[in-house]
Design a protein around this motif. Sequence first.
Motif, PDB file in Angstrom:
ATOM      1  N   PRO A  97      44.201   5.886 -11.028  1.00 14.99           N
ATOM      2  CA  PRO A  97      42.951   5.528 -11.714  1.00 14.99           C
ATOM      3  C   PRO A  97      43.187   4.513 -12.830  1.00 14.99           C
ATOM      4  CG  PRO A  97      43.142   7.910 -11.457  1.00 14.99           C
ATOM      5  CD  PRO A  97      44.462   7.337 -11.054  1.00 14.99           C
ATOM      6  N   GLY A  98      42.252   3.574 -12.954  1.00 19.04           N
ATOM      7  CA  GLY A  98      42.361   2.559 -13.989  1.00 19.04           C
ATOM      8  C   GLY A  98      43.128   1.324 -13.572  1.00 19.04           C
ATOM      9  N   SER A  99      43.598   1.278 -12.327  1.00 15.61           N
ATOM     10  CA  SER A  99      44.298   0.084 -11.850  1.00 15.61           C
ATOM     11  C   SER A  99      43.361  -1.114 -11.840  1.00 15.61           C
ATOM     12  CB  SER A  99      44.845   0.326 -10.441  1.00 15.61           C
ATOM     13  OG  SER A  99      45.871   1.302 -10.454  1.00 15.61           O
ATOM     14  N   ALA A 100      43.879  -2.255 -12.256  1.00 12.95           N
ATOM     15  CA  ALA A 100      43.109  -3.501 -12.226  1.00 12.95           C
ATOM     16  C   ALA A 100      43.310  -4.156 -10.864  1.00 12.95           C
ATOM     17  CB  ALA A 100      43.564  -4.432 -13.345  1.00 12.95           C
ATOM     18  N   GLN A 101      42.229  -4.288 -10.103  1.00 14.63           N
ATOM     19  CA  GLN A 101      42.329  -4.762  -8.736  1.00 14.63           C
ATOM     20  C   GLN A 101      41.495  -6.033  -8.533  1.00 14.63           C
ATOM     21  OE1 GLN A 101      42.810  -1.711  -5.627  1.00 14.63           O
ATOM     22  NE2 GLN A 101      41.723  -0.317  -6.987  1.00 14.63           N
ATOM     23  N   VAL A 102      42.061  -6.943  -7.745  1.00 10.47           N
ATOM     24  CA  VAL A 102      41.383  -8.179  -7.367  1.00 10.47           C
ATOM     25  C   VAL A 102      41.359  -8.250  -5.845  1.00 10.47           C
ATOM     26  CG1 VAL A 102      41.368 -10.696  -7.494  1.00 10.47           C
ATOM     27  CG2 VAL A 102      42.214  -9.361  -9.431  1.00 10.47           C
ATOM     28  N   VAL A 103      40.223  -8.596  -5.294  1.00 10.34           N
ATOM     29  CA  VAL A 103      40.098  -8.785  -3.846  1.00 10.34           C
ATOM     30  C   VAL A 103      39.655 -10.211  -3.578  1.00 10.34           C
ATOM     31  CG1 VAL A 103      38.728  -8.201  -1.812  1.00 10.34           C
ATOM     32  CG2 VAL A 103      39.616  -6.394  -3.262  1.00 10.34           C
ATOM     33  N   VAL A 104      40.355 -10.889  -2.680  1.00 12.17           N
ATOM     34  CA  VAL A 104      39.959 -12.230  -2.250  1.00 12.17           C
ATOM     35  C   VAL A 104      39.506 -12.137  -0.802  1.00 12.17           C
ATOM     36  CG1 VAL A 104      40.653 -14.617  -1.922  1.00 12.17           C
ATOM     37  CG2 VAL A 104      41.619 -13.296  -3.824  1.00 12.17           C
ATOM     38  N   GLU A 105      38.286 -12.552  -0.534  1.00 16.09           N
ATOM     39  CA  GLU A 105      37.703 -12.453   0.805  1.00 16.09           C
ATOM     40  C   GLU A 105      36.958 -13.751   1.122  1.00 16.09           C
ATOM     41  OE1 GLU A 105      36.494 -11.915   4.340  1.00 16.09           O
ATOM     42  OE2 GLU A 105      37.743 -10.316   3.457  1.00 16.09           O
ATOM     43  N   ILE A 106      37.224 -14.296   2.308  1.00 14.50           N
ATOM     44  CA  ILE A 106      36.612 -15.572   2.673  1.00 14.50           C
ATOM     45  C   ILE A 106      35.182 -15.403   3.171  1.00 14.50           C
ATOM     46  CG2 ILE A 106      37.388 -15.621   5.088  1.00 14.50           C
ATOM     47  CD1 ILE A 106      38.101 -18.631   4.544  1.00 14.50           C
ATOM     48  N   GLU A 107      34.856 -14.225   3.694  1.00  9.96           N
ATOM     49  CA  GLU A 107      33.510 -13.977   4.204  1.00  9.96           C
ATOM     50  C   GLU A 107      32.606 -13.494   3.062  1.00  9.96           C
ATOM     51  OE1 GLU A 107      32.545 -14.829   7.064  1.00  9.96           O
ATOM     52  OE2 GLU A 107      34.117 -14.557   8.567  1.00  9.96           O
ATOM     53  N   ARG A 108      31.752 -14.360   2.584  1.00  6.65           N
ATOM     54  CA  ARG A 108      30.931 -14.054   1.418  1.00  6.65           C
ATOM     55  C   ARG A 108      30.083 -12.802   1.607  1.00  6.65           C
ATOM     56  NH1 ARG A 108      29.386 -16.768  -2.908  1.00  6.65           N
ATOM     57  NH2 ARG A 108      30.528 -18.613  -2.167  1.00  6.65           N
ATOM     58  N   GLU A 109      29.602 -12.583   2.820  1.00  9.95           N
ATOM     59  CA  GLU A 109      28.676 -11.481   3.065  1.00  9.95           C
ATOM     60  C   GLU A 109      29.358 -10.116   3.122  1.00  9.95           C
ATOM     61  OE1 GLU A 109      27.477 -15.355   4.806  1.00  9.95           O
ATOM     62  OE2 GLU A 109      29.223 -14.048   5.116  1.00  9.95           O
ATOM     63  N   LEU A 110      30.670 -10.104   3.369  1.00  4.47           N
ATOM     64  CA  LEU A 110      31.346  -8.839   3.651  1.00  4.47           C
ATOM     65  C   LEU A 110      31.441  -7.902   2.451  1.00  4.47           C
ATOM     66  CD1 LEU A 110      32.657  -7.190   5.859  1.00  4.47           C
ATOM     67  CD2 LEU A 110      34.828  -8.343   5.376  1.00  4.47           C
ATOM     68  N   PRO A 111      31.916  -8.346   1.282  1.00  6.01           N
ATOM     69  CA  PRO A 111      32.001  -7.406   0.158  1.00  6.01           C
ATOM     70  C   PRO A 111      30.649  -6.820  -0.238  1.00  6.01           C
ATOM     71  CG  PRO A 111      33.335  -9.352  -0.272  1.00  6.01           C
ATOM     72  CD  PRO A 111      32.509  -9.656   0.941  1.00  6.01           C
ATOM     73  N   THR A 112      29.589  -7.623  -0.142  1.00  6.17           N
ATOM     74  CA  THR A 112      28.265  -7.108  -0.474  1.00  6.17           C
ATOM     75  C   THR A 112      27.852  -6.013   0.499  1.00  6.17           C
ATOM     76  OG1 THR A 112      27.583  -9.223  -1.420  1.00  6.17           O
ATOM     77  CG2 THR A 112      25.825  -7.707  -0.765  1.00  6.17           C
ATOM     78  N   LEU A 113      28.076  -6.260   1.797  1.00  8.39           N
ATOM     79  CA  LEU A 113      27.767  -5.253   2.804  1.00  8.39           C
ATOM     80  C   LEU A 113      28.536  -3.967   2.527  1.00  8.39           C
ATOM     81  CD1 LEU A 113      26.729  -4.227   5.592  1.00  8.39           C
ATOM     82  CD2 LEU A 113      28.715  -5.396   6.614  1.00  8.39           C
ATOM     83  N   VAL A 114      29.819  -4.094   2.290  1.00  8.07           N
ATOM     84  CA  VAL A 114      30.681  -2.920   2.145  1.00  8.07           C
ATOM     85  C   VAL A 114      30.354  -2.131   0.881  1.00  8.07           C
ATOM     86  CG1 VAL A 114      33.062  -2.211   1.701  1.00  8.07           C
ATOM     87  CG2 VAL A 114      32.558  -3.825   3.555  1.00  8.07           C
ATOM     88  N   THR A 115      30.238  -2.808  -0.241  1.00 13.02           N
ATOM     89  CA  THR A 115      30.030  -2.084  -1.499  1.00 13.02           C
ATOM     90  C   THR A 115      28.621  -1.532  -1.619  1.00 13.02           C
ATOM     91  OG1 THR A 115      29.523  -4.163  -2.663  1.00 13.02           O
ATOM     92  CG2 THR A 115      31.803  -3.381  -2.730  1.00 13.02           C
ATOM     93  N   THR A 116      27.675  -2.122  -0.912  1.00 12.86           N
ATOM     94  CA  THR A 116      26.313  -1.592  -0.919  1.00 12.86           C
ATOM     95  C   THR A 116      26.214  -0.346  -0.059  1.00 12.86           C
ATOM     96  OG1 THR A 116      25.382  -3.808  -1.244  1.00 12.86           O
ATOM     97  CG2 THR A 116      23.891  -2.113  -0.428  1.00 12.86           C
ATOM     98  N   ALA A 117      26.751  -0.414   1.144  1.00 16.63           N
ATOM     99  CA  ALA A 117      26.674   0.722   2.066  1.00 16.63           C
ATOM    100  C   ALA A 117      27.652   1.834   1.702  1.00 16.63           C
ATOM    101  CB  ALA A 117      26.924   0.252   3.493  1.00 16.63           C
ATOM    102  N   LEU A 118      28.840   1.441   1.240  1.00 15.34           N
ATOM    103  CA  LEU A 118      29.905   2.403   0.974  1.00 15.34           C
ATOM    104  C   LEU A 118      30.402   2.194  -0.461  1.00 15.34           C
ATOM    105  CD1 LEU A 118      31.882   1.881   4.311  1.00 15.34           C
ATOM    106  CD2 LEU A 118      30.153   3.636   3.836  1.00 15.34           C
ATOM    107  N   PRO A 119      29.738   2.802  -1.438  1.00 21.79           N
ATOM    108  CA  PRO A 119      30.069   2.543  -2.851  1.00 21.79           C
ATOM    109  C   PRO A 119      31.526   2.852  -3.172  1.00 21.79           C
ATOM    110  CG  PRO A 119      28.011   3.761  -2.655  1.00 21.79           C
ATOM    111  CD  PRO A 119      28.628   3.745  -1.291  1.00 21.79           C
ATOM    112  N   MET A 120      32.069   2.079  -4.095  1.00 24.19           N
ATOM    113  CA  MET A 120      33.439   2.304  -4.544  1.00 24.19           C
ATOM    114  C   MET A 120      33.517   3.556  -5.411  1.00 24.19           C
ATOM    115  SD  MET A 120      35.129  -0.104  -3.125  1.00 24.19           S
ATOM    116  CE  MET A 120      36.716  -0.048  -3.985  1.00 24.19           C
ATOM    117  N   PRO A 121      34.713   4.179  -5.493  1.00 27.00           N
ATOM    118  CA  PRO A 121      34.867   5.349  -6.361  1.00 27.00           C
ATOM    119  C   PRO A 121      34.485   5.025  -7.804  1.00 27.00           C
ATOM    120  CG  PRO A 121      36.781   5.111  -4.938  1.00 27.00           C
ATOM    121  CD  PRO A 121      35.955   3.876  -4.753  1.00 27.00           C
TER     122      PRO A 121
END
Length: 272
Positions: A97-121
């Motif tokens: 817990p508390g780890s600083a994380q960065v995600v790089v994703e080329i598909e702009r739509e994907l992180p929005t889809l994922v975090t909206t449908a499947l919320p992060m902890p």
Amino acid sequence: MASHDFLPGAQRSAQLSVSDQPAWIVKDEISGGWVLQIGDIEQSHVDLEDPTHLVHEYLRRMANVLDTAWPRRRPIRIAHLGAGALTLARYVQATRPGSAQVVVEIERELPTLVTTALPMPEGTDLEIVIGDAREELSAMEGRRFDAIVLDVFSGEESPGHLATKGFYLEALAHLEADGLLLVNVGDDAGQRFLATQVRELEDAAAEAGLSGVWTLTLASLLTTPADGNMVLVAGGALSSPEVGEWREAWMKAGPHPGAVLDPTETAEAFGR
């Protein structure tokens, strides 16, 4: 609302602009949890109720490496190149817990889809960057990470500019002295792409003054041609005097039957 339900009105599908593939979030009726499917391929699995439940064996092996390389529950700085359903990012938050994380994703739509449908902890410290993995990592000049995870390869269809010694050198340069680069390489039964990646990463590690490449995989992939994934690991952490103990832990943790190859064994297995 139960934690395993979609949020009300949550987006469940998207058309990805770079690959021109459809992406869906669907219920996994066999293992439980949820699946991110892109085109005809199951790309990721998420268990919202237990983020440490990892269905894909290569992710379990990556998690085993992260578990041993730093003291238990110590937060780390980690970059994920390739987002998927953020399965490993969820695991890191749950175990460190508390780890600083960065995600790089080329598909702009994907992180929005994922975090909206499947919320992060709750409490996840996650920065999402949209763009090409090499370009965006280069733009992070001066930033260092304890770990970098590269999860974008799919055999000979993989992005060529990421499958090179030059890129591996750039990634290694963004690691702390005791950092780790973890690379998931998916390949077909010929394993030609995988063998090339071993050589490119070995050459990069040697030029960076690091010990060679470790390999974690399903044991049968080393002897019987089959489609599958192998995890390649390089970085300064592997010079630790505890690496022998780590190897035993990686073998014990599975999935079984697994294989863990040290740099000499990796070179022999892939013809160096």
